[in-house]
Design a protein around this motif. Sequence first.
Motif, mmCIF file in Angstrom:
data_model
loop_
_atom_site.group_PDB
_atom_site.id
_atom_site.type_symbol
_atom_site.label_atom_id
_atom_site.label_comp_id
_atom_site.label_asym_id
_atom_site.label_seq_id
_atom_site.Cartn_x
_atom_site.Cartn_y
_atom_site.Cartn_z
ATOM 1 N N ASP A 40 4.934 31.179 -6.519
ATOM 2 C CA ASP A 40 4.748 32.356 -7.426
ATOM 3 C C ASP A 40 3.323 32.826 -7.096
ATOM 4 N N LYS A 41 2.892 33.982 -7.671
ATOM 5 C CA LYS A 41 1.660 34.628 -7.333
ATOM 6 C C LYS A 41 0.229 33.666 -7.683
ATOM 7 N N LYS A 42 0.539 32.964 -8.701
ATOM 8 C CA LYS A 42 -0.635 32.155 -9.144
ATOM 9 C C LYS A 42 -0.813 30.976 -8.333
ATOM 10 N N THR A 44 -1.435 28.837 -4.672
ATOM 11 C CA THR A 44 -2.154 28.897 -3.466
ATOM 12 C C THR A 44 -1.342 28.573 -2.198
ATOM 13 N N ASN A 58 5.916 35.556 -10.834
ATOM 14 C CA ASN A 58 4.347 35.981 -11.169
ATOM 15 C C ASN A 58 3.851 34.710 -11.567
ATOM 16 N N ASN A 59 4.376 33.822 -12.355
ATOM 17 C CA ASN A 59 3.954 32.436 -12.979
ATOM 18 C C ASN A 59 4.427 31.301 -12.608
ATOM 19 N N SER A 60 3.895 30.364 -13.222
ATOM 20 C CA SER A 60 4.255 29.076 -12.798
ATOM 21 C C SER A 60 5.457 28.559 -13.671
ATOM 22 N N GLU A 63 5.404 28.653 -17.489
ATOM 23 C CA GLU A 63 5.434 30.148 -17.901
ATOM 24 C C GLU A 63 6.746 30.873 -17.726
#
Length: 290
Positions: A40-42, A44, A58-60, A63
């Motif tokens: 996801d985007k969050k 690393t 987009n999220n973990s 989420e």
Amino acid sequence: MNNVALENLKFSHWMASTPTIDTLALGDLILPGAHNSGVDKKATYAAPGIAHWAACQNNSFYEQMCNGARAIDARVEYHVDSRGVGTFWFQHAGMRSSRSLENLIMQVIRFLEENPDEFVLLDFHELKSGNVDFDHQEFNRFVLTHLGPRVIPSDNRQLNLGQLKQASPVQRVWLAANRHPALDRAWFLPQIEHRWSGIDTTSVDELEHHIARTLQAPPSGSMPWSLSATSYSIANGPVDIKEHLNRWFDSESGKWVFDCSIINADFYEESRLVRNCRAANIIKAQRRTI
């Protein structure tokens, strides 16, 4: 009234707030899925810019579940570091994120503590070797040690949601993975069949044709199956196709959603996928009572 209910729906507990669907079992449900949930985007990544090519959400995990995903497409790689410590990491086509199996389990537990009557399918679609062979025995131990009380026994997969709630106040997680002698069949269901276009860079048109072909004769049986509803481009990586998802899987004007089991999508929460799956499940359950 139905539209109002859908608009006011809290995705974190959409299943518990829809008692009509308690007559449906795992193989009957139409589930919104988070494709490649661990990238996801969050998270690393090893180098700057990798998220652009790898991130499908987009999220973990937490989420994702709070936003309504109930099928988690998990693709795990086993890696042992220089200290001899083994970790199960999430990856997409060999691009590893900072999300680990431990992250997933902790976030599933947190989510279910807050939403005790939601159900989650953990679809371990890939168990890959990293710098060493995949350790199925350790994977089995790790998952069952930490999630054990919450895992639904394989023998109960035919029970509907209402019966599962009566059977246990905490068993809310289905596990599925490819058969291996080290994975306990009492708790792990067989691997979920994924229907993918077979094209690495699937355009929207190619995807639409793939979905149409698949749903002409969708898989049958008591096990769920996963429809890949994703598009990927060389320039942009995973593509946000929310407008198409809304149209293809609309429960009012379309029929595709009713032939689906798991709709596995990127950035799914930007679309109406959860709303449409919930509405389709309600209609499916109501049809059974007629």
